[in-house]
Structure formats: structure tokens, C-alpha cells
Design an enzyme around this catalytic site. Structure first.
Site, PDB file in Angstrom:
ATOM      1  NE  ARG A  13      14.086  20.419 -16.283  1.00 54.20           N
ATOM      2  CZ  ARG A  13      13.175  21.223 -15.741  1.00 54.20           C
ATOM      3  NH1 ARG A  13      12.112  21.585 -16.442  1.00 54.20           N
ATOM      4  NH2 ARG A  13      13.322  21.668 -14.506  1.00 54.20           N
ATOM      5  CB  VAL A  58      20.659  12.629  -7.415  1.00 49.72           C
ATOM      6  CG1 VAL A  58      20.774  12.131  -8.847  1.00 49.72           C
ATOM      7  CG2 VAL A  58      20.133  14.053  -7.356  1.00 49.72           C
ATOM      8  N   GLY A  86      20.180  19.760 -10.125  1.00 51.22           N
ATOM      9  CA  GLY A  86      20.085  20.878  -9.184  1.00 51.22           C
ATOM     10  C   GLY A  86      18.812  21.650  -9.403  1.00 51.22           C
ATOM     11  CE1 TYR A 149      20.830  26.648  -7.854  1.00 50.50           C
ATOM     12  CE2 TYR A 149      21.667  28.883  -8.081  1.00 50.50           C
ATOM     13  CZ  TYR A 149      21.491  27.612  -8.599  1.00 50.50           C
ATOM     14  OH  TYR A 149      21.978  27.300  -9.845  1.00 50.50           O
TER      15      TYR A 149
END
Length: 251
Positions: A13, A58, A86, A149
Site C-alpha cells: 500500500r 521483514v 516501516g 521512530y
């Protein structure tokens, strides 16, 4: 350009799906990986050229190795690696748990490291390769309520720079694209979490994010993909963290 074997992570996406479409339209073979098999299949159905759907987490080293092995068995070594997978945990630092901290580092920093490590030997043997990390302006500045983050994105930009310096004589380039707030499902998720935490209206929050950028709108996924295209095409751009944020961070 010669058709290449491409692997895009986080391809189901948003930015990842748009990048996959661009690479396919340019004539490349594109392998897609993300956790959602159904969403990957929907993206692959829209591609104009050969594709592989490889559902994987991942953050699982064995799964990543299997993804690379599958591409190699089908087409040969990965030549273009776009590391887009991410996510962000948005909360004040004092409320961030150890698990959330380590989860952000694992997904946003360690997973890209493992994928680069897996891709580099074949790229250097052939004297050609392109690695592009989708980082963030949070890799260049401090963002409140996004400490893990921000730390992980600063880290992955450092990883990119070290890899670029190490590989500069090999024909392999390594770059990062650093978007601001992009009109994607990920940003929608942030808006929802902020609304739940603060009680503010979602439209008000979205407008505030738009106004963080001088162009007074969110960046589009296509605008991020434009820079990925440049990094793939050029042999002279390496070691760069290219900002795409409507002028908010001038560097």
C-alpha cells in the site's frame, strides 16, 4: 534502462505500492513483499510487467533470506532494493515501553540492515546495484511524540551513509528519500491515534499536518516515487538523504 530485478518492501500500500508501479512501468521485474498477501496480490494485479508476491515479515531474518532466495531462483539476484517497510509509534517518550522502542528499531533500522547485507554481495559481484531507503524528515530533525521512530530513522540514514561510502567504488549506490507528511494510510493511522489520544477532530489534525509543510498540503506518494526514480537512474547520486517535504526542512 536495462530491465532489472527489483525488490520493494512494504509494497502492499501507500508509497511502496506506487514505487512498485513505477518500476514495473519502466520495464523492470518487481518482487513485492509485505505481511498482507491479499493486498500484495491487488498491487501485483495492477503492474504492467513480471512480478512476484512474497508475503513476509521483514523483521524475521529467515523470512527475509527466503524472499531473496525466491527472487534469485526465479530471476537472478536483486539489483534494485527499495526498503520502504516501516511504521511509527506515536506517544510521549515517558509513556513509550521497551517493547515499543525495540520494535521500532527492529522494523525501521535492523530490518533494512539485514536486507542490505543480503543484497550487497551479488550487487558488488556484478558491479551494479541500487539501494534506496525510504526514511523520513524525522531522520533529520527531532519530532515530538515520535522518539523511537525519530531515533530509528536517524539511524537508518547513518546506515545508508556508511554503506554508500563503503560501496562507492563498486558501482552500487545507496541513498535515502526523506518524505515529510505523505497522503498515505500510515498518515491516516497517525491522525486516528492522535485524535484518540487528544480528543481533537481528525480534520483539524490533518490540517495541522498539512500546515507543517510550506506548500500547505500533504506530499503525494508519486512525489516520493519521483525521487526514487532518480536514485535508480543515476550512477552519480549516492550517500544522499533527499528531502521531499514541501520545503519544511531546507538542507
Amino acid at each position: 534502462m536495462t530491465p532489472r530485478n527489483c525488490l520493494v518492501t512494504g509494497a502492499s500500500r501507500g508509497i511502496g505500492s506506487v514505487i512498485a508501479g513505477r518500476l514495473s512501468a519502466a520495464g523492470h521485474r518487481v518482487a513485492l513483499t509485505a505481511r498482507g498477501a491479499d493486498q500484495l496480490a491487488e498491487v501485483a494485479a495492477k503492474l504492467s510487467g513480471p512480478s512476484l508476491c512474497l508475503p513476509a515479515d521483514v523483521t524475521d531474518p529467515a523470512a527475509v533470506d527466503n524472499v531473496f532466495s525466491t527472487v534469485e531462483d526465479a530471476w537472478g539476484p536483486v539489483e534494485v532494493l527499495v526498503l520502504n517497510a516501516g511504521a511509527a509509534v506515536a506517544k510521549p517518550m515517558a509513556k513509550l515501553t521497551d517493547d515499543e522502542w525495540y520494535g521500532q528499531l527492529e522494523l525501521n533500522l535492523t530490518a533494512p540492515f539485514r536486507a542490505m547485507r543480503r543484497a550487497i554481495p551479488a550487487m558488488t559481484r556484478s558491479n551494479w546495484g541500487r539501494i534506496v531507503v525510504i526514511a523520513s524528515i524525522a531522520g533529520k530533525i527531532g519530532e515530538p511524540n515520535l522518539s523511537a521512530y525519530t531515533a530509528s530513522k536517524h539511524g537508518v540514514i547513518g546506515l545508508m551513509r556508511a554503506a554508500a561510502a563503503e560501496l562507492a567504488k563498486t558501482g552500487v549506490t545507496v541513498n535515502a528519500v526523506c518524505p515529510g507528511y505523505v497522503d498515505t494510510p500510515m498518515t491516516d493511522g497517525w491522525v486516528g491515534k492522535i485524535a484518540a489520544r487528544t480528543g481533537k477532530d481528525r480534520a483539524e489534525i490533518r490540517t495541522a499536518l498539512e500546515h507543517k509543510q510550506p506548500i500547505r498540503r500533504l506530499i503525494t506518494a508519486d512525489e516520493v516515487a519521483d525521487v526514487v526514480d532518480l536514485c535508480v537512474a543515476s550512477a552519480a547520486i549516492t550517500g544522499q538523504a533527499i528531502t521531499v517535504d514541501g520545503g519544511a526542512v531546507q538542507s
